[in-house]
Design a protein around this motif. Structure first.
Motif, mmCIF file in Angstrom:
data_model
loop_
_atom_site.group_PDB
_atom_site.id
_atom_site.type_symbol
_atom_site.label_atom_id
_atom_site.label_comp_id
_atom_site.label_asym_id
_atom_site.label_seq_id
_atom_site.Cartn_x
_atom_site.Cartn_y
_atom_site.Cartn_z
ATOM 1 N N ARG A 128 0.871 -1.116 -0.017
ATOM 2 C CA ARG A 128 -0.088 -0.042 -0.073
ATOM 3 C C ARG A 128 0.902 1.200 0.204
ATOM 4 O O ARG A 128 1.824 1.327 0.833
ATOM 5 N N ARG A 177 -6.169 7.834 5.738
ATOM 6 C CA ARG A 177 -7.721 7.821 5.582
ATOM 7 C C ARG A 177 -7.778 6.844 4.438
ATOM 8 O O ARG A 177 -8.633 5.544 4.401
ATOM 9 N N ARG A 178 -6.995 6.589 3.400
ATOM 10 C CA ARG A 178 -7.121 5.972 2.141
ATOM 11 C C ARG A 178 -6.692 4.531 2.514
ATOM 12 O O ARG A 178 -7.228 3.404 2.043
ATOM 13 N N GLU A 179 -5.426 4.634 2.988
ATOM 14 C CA GLU A 179 -4.796 3.226 2.981
ATOM 15 C C GLU A 179 -4.655 2.563 4.260
ATOM 16 O O GLU A 179 -4.619 1.127 4.621
ATOM 17 N N CYS A 180 -5.263 3.134 5.561
ATOM 18 C CA CYS A 180 -5.309 2.441 6.956
ATOM 19 C C CYS A 180 -6.830 2.316 7.311
ATOM 20 O O CYS A 180 -7.191 1.248 7.521
ATOM 21 N N SER A 182 -9.220 2.454 5.657
ATOM 22 C CA SER A 182 -10.145 1.244 4.800
ATOM 23 C C SER A 182 -10.104 0.044 5.137
ATOM 24 O O SER A 182 -10.858 -0.655 4.531
ATOM 25 N N GLU A 185 -11.563 -2.803 11.179
ATOM 26 C CA GLU A 185 -11.361 -2.352 12.372
ATOM 27 C C GLU A 185 -10.445 -3.244 13.063
ATOM 28 O O GLU A 185 -9.702 -2.734 14.099
ATOM 29 N N LYS A 203 -9.167 5.017 14.872
ATOM 30 C CA LYS A 203 -10.187 5.316 14.380
ATOM 31 C C LYS A 203 -11.014 6.559 15.330
ATOM 32 O O LYS A 203 -11.393 7.365 15.429
#
Length: 214
Positions: A128, A177-180, A182, A185, A203
């Motif tokens: 990623r 936000r995009r790579e973690c 997503s 959880e 988060k």
């Protein structure tokens, strides 16, 4: 079965991860940041056959032992993204500045772009691309075990610094936000420094990025 041992190295207490397949004993190291003799000893004690050295980014405390270990084991260096080449080119200069032992130069065998699938035994690791801390930072995600190696992108309760050359704070937040965030959880992550955490926990509680979770 995938096995993982975290070995902190250097005065920066950087988390070098030794990963191996329990059946074949084939192994890789993620971010061999320094103290090559210590890492050589750990691998020998575990009876492993190292196949490659993976790098999240080019900073000294993550790549300082890579040159020596690649030579000792005759294995390829995989990662990071080519945008971090300037950091690897400066590794001896930066080491001298910090008063660290001067390391071997790092010669990357395979630059990563993001989206590649790396393998160890039967396990797959998705690359990623997560720039911000450095322009060429990558992470490694193993879906089968809900494990992510974040390097210096995301920490328990914190995020990576962006005040180094070519760092970018907004880019780092976007990468998280995009790579973690997503990812599921329950995904546990091993960061470059400090204890493990989960994506869900960050988060909810990480003061630097909790607002990025929505």
């Amino acid at each position: 079965m995938l096995q993982v041992k975290i070995v902190p190295v250097t005065a920066f207490a950087q988390n070098c991860s030794i990963l191996w397949d329990s059946e074949s004993k084939d192994a890789v190291l993620i971010d061999a940041g320094g103290e090559p003799e210590k890492l050589l000893h750990e691998v020998e004690e575990l009876g492993l056959n190292v196949k490659a050295l993976w790098l999240t980014h080019g900073h000294l405390d993550h790549a300082g032992a890579v040159g020596a270990l690649a030579k000792a084991w005759q294995v390829p260096v995989v990662g990071p993204h080519h945008a971090d080449q300037f950091w690897l080119d400066m590794i001896q200069e930066v080491s001298a500045r910090y008063g660290f032992p001067i390391p071997e130069n790092v010669e990357v065998s395979q630059w990563l772009q993001g989206g590649e699938i790396l393998t160890l035994g039967e396990e797959e690791f998705e690359v990623r691309f997560a720039p911000g801390h450095t322009p060429g930072h990558v992470m490694f995600y193993n879906k089968n075990n809900d494990l992510l190696w974040t390097g210096d992108v995301l920490f328990k309760g914190s995020i990576g610094r962006t005040d180094f050359p070519r760092g970018n704070h907004q880019q780092l937040l976007d990468s998280i936000r995009r790579e973690c965030f997503s990812l599921p959880e329950q995904t546990r992550f091993i960061s470059g420094h400090g204890p493990m955490s989960t994506i869900g926990e960050e988060k909810r509680t990480n003061p630097f990025v909790a607002s990025q979770a929505g």
